[in-house]
Enzyme design. Structure first.
Site, PDB file in Angstrom:
ATOM      1  N   GLY A   1      10.072   1.778   2.699  1.00 19.92           N
ATOM      2  CA  GLY A   1       9.913   0.799   3.771  1.00 19.92           C
ATOM      3  C   GLY A   1      11.020  -0.229   3.789  1.00 19.92           C
ATOM      4  O   GLY A   1      12.080  -0.034   4.399  1.00 19.92           O
TER       5      GLY A   1
ATOM      6  N   LYS B   1      -5.468   4.372   4.684  1.00 18.48           N
ATOM      7  CA  LYS B   1      -6.151   4.260   3.377  1.00 18.48           C
ATOM      8  C   LYS B   1      -7.653   4.096   3.562  1.00 18.48           C
ATOM      9  O   LYS B   1      -8.252   3.108   3.132  1.00 18.48           O
ATOM     10  CB  LYS B   1      -5.576   3.099   2.573  1.00 18.48           C
ATOM     11  CG  LYS B   1      -4.106   3.262   2.222  1.00 18.48           C
ATOM     12  CD  LYS B   1      -3.642   2.184   1.253  1.00 18.48           C
ATOM     13  CE  LYS B   1      -2.184   2.327   0.906  1.00 18.48           C
ATOM     14  NZ  LYS B   1      -1.272   2.072   2.038  1.00 18.48           N
TER      15      LYS B   1
HETATM   16  O1  C5P Z   1       8.515  -1.607   1.643  1.00 18.37           O
HETATM   17  P1  C5P Z   1       8.043  -0.585   0.665  1.00 18.37           P
HETATM   18  O2  C5P Z   1       9.067   0.502   0.398  1.00 18.37           O
HETATM   19  O3  C5P Z   1       7.468  -1.174  -0.598  1.00 18.37           O
HETATM   20  O4  C5P Z   1       6.860   0.138   1.464  1.00 18.37           O
HETATM   21  C1  C5P Z   1       5.943   0.978   0.873  1.00 18.37           C
HETATM   22  C2  C5P Z   1       4.992   1.435   1.919  1.00 18.37           C
HETATM   23  O5  C5P Z   1       4.121   2.388   1.319  1.00 18.37           O
HETATM   24  C3  C5P Z   1       4.116   0.337   2.516  1.00 18.37           C
HETATM   25  O6  C5P Z   1       3.923   0.654   3.895  1.00 18.37           O
HETATM   26  C4  C5P Z   1       2.807   0.463   1.757  1.00 18.37           C
HETATM   27  O7  C5P Z   1       1.701   0.119   2.556  1.00 18.37           O
HETATM   28  C5  C5P Z   1       2.781   1.949   1.428  1.00 18.37           C
HETATM   29  N1  C5P Z   1       2.045   2.340   0.215  1.00 18.37           N
HETATM   30  C6  C5P Z   1       2.311   1.840  -1.037  1.00 18.37           C
HETATM   31  N2  C5P Z   1       1.554   2.214  -2.115  1.00 18.37           N
HETATM   32  C7  C5P Z   1       0.595   3.116  -1.981  1.00 18.37           C
HETATM   33  C8  C5P Z   1       0.338   3.667  -0.725  1.00 18.37           C
HETATM   34  C9  C5P Z   1       1.109   3.262   0.358  1.00 18.37           C
HETATM   35  O8  C5P Z   1       3.239   1.037  -1.197  1.00 18.37           O
HETATM   36  N3  C5P Z   1      -0.097   3.530  -3.045  1.00 18.37           N
END
Ligand code: C5P
Length: 235
Positions: free
Chosen positions: A209, A66
């Protein structure tokens, strides 16, 4: 679409503190997942070897740093990521036109993804940082800014997919985090959607995640997700 094809539609976040844990997660899920996301936690801890273990597994690497900086720093840093063989790299749309332009010039064949509005931000928290228009108009405006700088990939919540599609058309590649299978905990995410609903809304790739990392049976959770995604993408 067969489950085989759907693996490239799922990016699994390697949100773990060390290489050993990342390797284990890749091994447990590689059959069902084609893209692994190296984010701030793992890259801060171990650096480029995190990218190497993903590429060595024959998977695509999504480097989620990012980036948000001045144009010169963005250009030089994006060039370093491209030289590592990264497939996808995130930059913040709110870095502005000149920084996005510098990033785009340095990206080569790597796909840049412009982060619009974080899926963890709801309307009150957005107002707190000065985004008074609400998530959908703000995300669409930032995506348009990035599009005009030449970027074709975007990270947004599933709730903004339709608006981005309408604004940018079919060539936009929409990457959607905040994915939660029915009944799963939202954690710190706010603008969430199930995998199938996100795909119906127009998602091209899902980022997942904790629903997999924290599952009792990681492989079974990845398999179930791949099956759901494969069925949802089937025409
Ligand atoms: O655990 P979870 O499914 O919430 O993980 C989402 C992942 O996507 C994390 O690694 C987070 O940093 C990333 N992410 C996000 N929102 C964004 C960009 C990336 O949740 N806008």
């Amino acid at each position: 679409m067969a489950e085989q094809d759907s693996t490239s539609r799922i990016a699994l976040a390697l949100d773990v503190p060390d290489l050993e844990a990342a390797r284990r997660l890749i091994e447990q899920t590689r059959e069902h997942i084609g893209v692994f996301k190296v984010g701030l936690e793992l890259f801060t801890a171990v650096g480029p070897p995190a990218v190497e273990i993903v590429l060595n597994a024959g998977a695509k690497c999504f480097l989620d740093l990012k980036m948000h900086d001045i144009p010169a720093t963005m250009g030089r840093s994006v060039a370093r990521a491209a030289a590592m063989g990264v497939d996808y790299l995130t930059v913040h749309g709110s870095a502005g036109t000149d920084a996005l332009d510098a990033a785009n010039q340095a990206a080569g064949s790597m796909q840049l993804l412009a982060v619009t509005i974080l899926t963890s931000l709801d309307e009150p928290s957005l107002r707190g940082i000065g985004f008074v228009d609400g998530p959908t108009p703000s995300a669409t405006r930032l995506a348009r800014l990035a599009w005009d700088a030449g970027l074709r990939g975007f990270v947004t919540s599933a709730h903004e997919c339709a608006s981005l599609r309408a604004s940018l058309g079919d060539d936009a590649f929409l990457v959607i985090p905040g994915i939660r299978p029915t009944g799963a905990a939202a954690d710190d995410q706010r603008r969430v959607m199930t995998p199938a609903a996100a795909i119906t809304s127009g998602a091209d790739m899902l980022v997942v995640g904790r629903p997999i990392r924290d599952a009792t049976d990681v492989t079974a959770a990845a398999s179930a997700l791949a099956l759901e995604v494969g069925l949802a993408f089937r025409p």
